[in-house]
Structure formats: C-alpha cells, structure tokens
Design a protein around this motif. Structure first.
Motif, short mmCIF file in Angstrom:
data_model
loop_
_atom_site.label_atom_id
_atom_site.label_comp_id
_atom_site.label_asym_id
_atom_site.label_seq_id
_atom_site.Cartn_x
_atom_site.Cartn_y
_atom_site.Cartn_z
N ASN A 9 9.80 4.49 6.07
CA ASN A 9 9.11 4.00 4.85
C ASN A 9 8.38 5.13 4.13
N THR A 10 9.00 6.28 4.07
CA THR A 10 8.35 7.42 3.44
C THR A 10 9.22 8.04 2.36
N MET A 11 8.58 8.70 1.44
CA MET A 11 9.25 9.48 0.42
C MET A 11 8.54 10.82 0.31
N GLY A 12 9.26 11.83 -0.11
CA GLY A 12 8.68 13.16 -0.21
C GLY A 12 9.07 13.85 -1.50
N ALA B 98 4.74 4.06 2.54
CA ALA B 98 4.64 2.72 1.97
C ALA B 98 4.52 1.67 3.08
N SER B 99 3.77 0.62 2.80
CA SER B 99 3.67 -0.51 3.72
C SER B 99 3.59 -1.79 2.90
N TRP C 68 1.87 1.55 -7.21
CA TRP C 68 1.47 2.95 -7.36
C TRP C 68 0.57 3.39 -6.21
N GLY C 69 0.70 4.66 -5.86
CA GLY C 69 -0.25 5.27 -4.97
C GLY C 69 -1.51 5.64 -5.72
N GLN D 135 0.83 -1.19 0.00
CA GLN D 135 0.00 0.00 0.00
C GLN D 135 0.87 1.24 0.00
N LEU D 136 0.52 2.20 -0.86
CA LEU D 136 1.18 3.49 -0.91
C LEU D 136 0.11 4.56 -0.72
N VAL D 137 0.31 5.42 0.27
CA VAL D 137 -0.67 6.45 0.58
C VAL D 137 -0.02 7.81 0.48
#
Length: 115
Positions: free
Chosen positions: A76-79, A24-25, A105-106, A3-5
């Motif tokens: 687990n993050t991107m910005g 991401a998870s 994909w989110g 999952q991408l939120v």
C-alpha cells in the motif's frame, strides 16, 4: 477512515537526489490511480507524476527523465524518486489517490532544493 502519510522530504542540494514515500490505509489501494502533486509558494498545485492502477505512468514535462514514480500494491505504498533536482523543484509535495470521484490527499511534505 482513509489515511495517506508521506515521508522523505527535506533539504537537498541542486543536482542531488531525494525519495518521497506515501503509505495508504483504509482503501483497496490496488484499485486506485495514484499521483504526486506539488505546490510552490504563490503557485497552483500541479501534477508531478501519476501511475494508474494498471501501472501506466505519466510525468510533467518539467520532471520527465529526472523523477520516477512507483507503487507497491502489496505494501500500500507509492514512491517518488527525485534525481538531478533543481531549485525550481522546491515545493510542498502531496500524494494523492483517486478512484472515480473519490480523491484523497496526504498532509504534504516540504522539499527544499538549495545550496
């Protein structure tokens, strides 16, 4: 389950700034190359910025020196920091992670640049 939120989209004035985030998870995030894509109405989805698992970055010419991509493997993050935005940056922005043939994909977040 992967999952991408995404979060952080919205309305911003030309010349302003906006920051997008993606959590991401379900994956070993640090192993994946990640990127931000965007799709404007009537146009194809395009790569905006990418960062490899090793930390190397690349940018589309249209956003170079205005946008900055980042990642935090511990969270687990991107910005995507978007500065000096222009009306042509208006699009739905998607985060993407990929490893080999695996692509995730989110759901997308709308960014509108308008006065």
């Amino acid at each position: 389950q992967v999952q991408l939120v995404e979060s952080g989209g919205g309305l911003v004035q030309p010349g302003g700034s906006l920051r997008l985030s993606c959590v991401a998870s379900g994956i070993k995030f640090s192993l994946y190359d990640v990127g931000w894509y965007r799709q404007a109405p009537g146009k194809e989805r395009e790569l905006v910025a990418g960062i490899t698992s090793g930390g190397s970055t690349n940018y589309a010419d249209s956003v170079n020196e205005r946008f900055t991509i980042s990642r935090d493997n511990a969270k687990n993050t991107m910005g995507l920091q978007m500065n000096s935005v222009k009306p042509e940056d208006t699009a739905v922005y998607y985060c993407n992670v990929h490893l080999g043939i695996k692509h995730y994909w989110g759901q997308g977040t709308q960014v509108t640049v308008s006065s």
